[in-house]
Structure formats: C-alpha cells, structure tokens
Scaffold this motif. Structure first.
Motif, PDB file in Angstrom:
ATOM      1  N   SER A 142      -3.684  12.357  31.387  1.00  0.00           N
ATOM      2  CA  SER A 142      -5.111  12.363  31.067  1.00  0.00           C
ATOM      3  C   SER A 142      -5.905  13.476  31.764  1.00  0.00           C
ATOM      4  O   SER A 142      -6.914  13.921  31.224  1.00  0.00           O
ATOM      5  N   TYR A 181     -15.164   6.616  21.426  1.00  0.00           N
ATOM      6  CA  TYR A 181     -13.952   7.358  21.761  1.00  0.00           C
ATOM      7  C   TYR A 181     -13.308   7.921  20.496  1.00  0.00           C
ATOM      8  O   TYR A 181     -13.058   7.194  19.538  1.00  0.00           O
ATOM      9  N   GLN A 202     -10.947  10.412  23.814  1.00  0.00           N
ATOM     10  CA  GLN A 202     -11.931  10.988  24.725  1.00  0.00           C
ATOM     11  C   GLN A 202     -13.335  10.677  24.226  1.00  0.00           C
ATOM     12  O   GLN A 202     -13.596  10.700  23.016  1.00  0.00           O
ATOM     13  N   ASP A 203     -14.255  10.393  25.180  1.00  0.00           N
ATOM     14  CA  ASP A 203     -15.641  10.150  24.781  1.00  0.00           C
ATOM     15  C   ASP A 203     -16.458  11.425  24.923  1.00  0.00           C
ATOM     16  O   ASP A 203     -15.922  12.501  25.243  1.00  0.00           O
ATOM     17  N   LYS A 207     -14.486  11.456  29.341  1.00  0.00           N
ATOM     18  CA  LYS A 207     -13.650  10.394  29.901  1.00  0.00           C
ATOM     19  C   LYS A 207     -12.569  10.041  28.895  1.00  0.00           C
ATOM     20  O   LYS A 207     -12.833   9.930  27.700  1.00  0.00           O
ATOM     21  N   ARG A 208     -11.355   9.853  29.386  1.00  0.00           N
ATOM     22  CA  ARG A 208     -10.228   9.634  28.503  1.00  0.00           C
ATOM     23  C   ARG A 208      -9.609   8.249  28.682  1.00  0.00           C
ATOM     24  O   ARG A 208      -9.644   7.677  29.786  1.00  0.00           O
ATOM     25  N   ALA A 249      -7.403   3.253  31.318  1.00  0.00           N
ATOM     26  CA  ALA A 249      -8.557   4.141  31.525  1.00  0.00           C
ATOM     27  C   ALA A 249      -9.150   3.873  32.900  1.00  0.00           C
ATOM     28  O   ALA A 249      -8.955   2.798  33.485  1.00  0.00           O
ATOM     29  N   GLY A 250      -9.890   4.844  33.390  1.00  0.00           N
ATOM     30  CA  GLY A 250     -10.675   4.640  34.601  1.00  0.00           C
ATOM     31  C   GLY A 250     -12.001   4.012  34.211  1.00  0.00           C
ATOM     32  O   GLY A 250     -13.057   4.618  34.364  1.00  0.00           O
ATOM     33  N   ALA A 251     -11.930   2.806  33.691  1.00  0.00           N
ATOM     34  CA  ALA A 251     -13.108   2.113  33.160  1.00  0.00           C
ATOM     35  C   ALA A 251     -13.147   0.696  33.711  1.00  0.00           C
ATOM     36  O   ALA A 251     -12.164   0.187  34.260  1.00  0.00           O
TER      37      ALA A 251
END
Length: 268
Positions: A142, A181, A202-203, A207-208, A249-251
């Motif tokens: 990513s 996304y 990807q947004d 951010k992926r 994701a880093g979410a």
C-alpha cells in the motif's frame, strides 16, 4: 564472467541485507528476470518488516521485577529476539496456528458493525492466518507510489480474467465508489500454499485499502466477520464457501465495518 548460481541461502541473505554489494547486484538482476521469485522475496521482506513492527516494542518493555536477575534488560532483549526469530521461522515454514493479536468479531455475517467482541485464541482456525497474511501484504504494497499494483483498474477485464485463471475460481473486485474508494488495480501474490489475489483501492486523499482474496482454505465452513488489529492496520476478515476474504486499511473499526458490509453484499 558468469555469476554463481543463486541458491535459497543467497535469497534469504539478500532479504536480511547480508550480501556484499556485488553479490546483491547479481541477485537483483536474477530477480528482475523472474517476477514470481521477486514477488516471493518481496513477501519475505514484508514479513520481516511486519514482524519488526510487532516485536520491536517488546525490546523496550521493562522486565517484571519478579524475575530479579542481574542484567535482566539484556536478558529480556535476548529472549525477545529469540522469540521473534522463532516466529519468523514458523511463518516462512508455513506452520499453522498463528494467534492474531487484537480482538475477534463474529456472529452476524451481514452486520459487522453489530458483532460481539470475543478474544481470539489459538483455535481460531484458518481465518487467523488469513488475517495476518493480508495485513502483511497491505503493509508491503500500500505505500508504493509508482508500482502499487501489477495491473491497473483501466484493464479491469484483463485483471479479473488473469486472477481468476491463476486462482482457479472466478474472482472480481467489488466497486466501492459510493464509499469514497476507487479501484486502482490488483496483483497476484504468493500465499501459504498457492496464489492469492490482492485488490487495492484509494480515496480522494490517497488513503488506501486492500482486499485479499484466497482459496487456500478449501471449502471451509463459513465464518462470521472477525476484526483484528495488526499494528496500525485494521483487518476485517471472513470465510465464505471456497473463499477467504480480508479487508485491510489504516482505518477505524467502524469505517472498515461499513466497507466490509458493502464488499460482502457484492461478493454474494
């Protein structure tokens, strides 16, 4: 002058950064002509990185006072280092039984935002390894700026046909535009015992998130949604018939839950 044959020992030394510069250049040239081997070595490097992220903080933890040994900090560092090395050997050897750090979430497969929390233990089954491998693949690919995917979204038909052929079952990327996304493409990855697919999204702010699709579980019993936190990467994952899916994701857990619901609905 012909270069020496490339052995498995050479490849592992290359991953660990132990080769002289001249031999390193020979290995890089050898890998450049062998994309599948290059992907395998990239996965090994990703595993090293992920393991360092998971275990390096342990080196700075205080040793329990009850141990009461002189030089206990050095002793603790040695123990932590041996544990990390053992975990790496087990991972590369394809040993099952990983315990995923974090929490597991299961029960209602269509409503991940309402699942109940439960601690995941060693009996969590094949889904546990699925989550960890997906998190490592996310960490490796990513951040890539120039080559995040092998086949871009502009060739989606080719991407779907290629990955379906390699996995031996039809796969397709869900469309997540309504959630902000967009698909940027996908790639083939080495799994624990065969090929797996990774789709990347990807947004608008860059951010992926990645969707890891595996058929290595066989026709396993379906599972509800589970959630694991691997460092800064959250993973929602589940097994549905012949497929195992992991969304990374880093979410936040809430954001991933909403996306997982949309993915699940499109893949049924």
């Amino acid at each position: 002058m012909n270069c020496l044959p490339v052995t498995e020992a050479d490849l592992h030394a290359y991953v660990d950064g132990l080769l002289p510069l001249a031999r390193q250049a020979e290995i890089e040239a050898w890998l450049a002509a062998r994309p599948e081997e290059a992907a395998r070595i990239a996965a090994y490097r990703g595993q090293n990185l992920a393991l360092c992220q998971l275990f390096d903080p342990v080196l700075d933890e205080e040793v329990p006072r009850s141990i009461g040994l002189p030089g206990r900090r050095a002793w603790w560092r040695g123990v932590a280092g041996r544990c990390a090395a053992g975990v790496l050997i087990a991972f590369l050897g394809g040993v099952a039984g990983w315990t995923v750090r974090g929490t597991a979430m299961q029960e209602d497969a269509t409503r991940p935002e309402q699942v109940q929390l439960a601690t995941m233990g060693p009996s969590a089954g094949p889904a546990a390894g699925l989550a960890r491998r997906a998190a490592i693949a996310h960490v490796v690919y990513s951040p890539e700026l120039r080559h995040p995917v092998e086949v871009g979204a502009e060739q989606e038909d080719h991407l779907v046909a290629w990955l379906s052929n390699r996995l031996g079952k039809p796969v397709h990327p869900p469309h997540l535009g309504q959630l902000g996304y967009d698909l940027i493409g996908g790639r083939l990855l080495p799994g624990q015992s065969g090929p797996v697919a990774q789709f990347m999204y990807q947004d608008t702010v860059g951010k992926r998130l990645t969707l890891y699709v595996s058929t290595e579980q066989g026709a396993a019993a379906d599972t509800g949604f589970r959630f694991a936190q691997e460092g800064k990467v959250g993973v929602f994952y589940w097994i549905d018939g012949d497929f195992g899916y992991a969304l990374s994701a880093g979410a936040s857990r809430g954001e991933l839950a909403a996306i997982a619901t949309a993915v699940y609905a499109q893949l049924k």
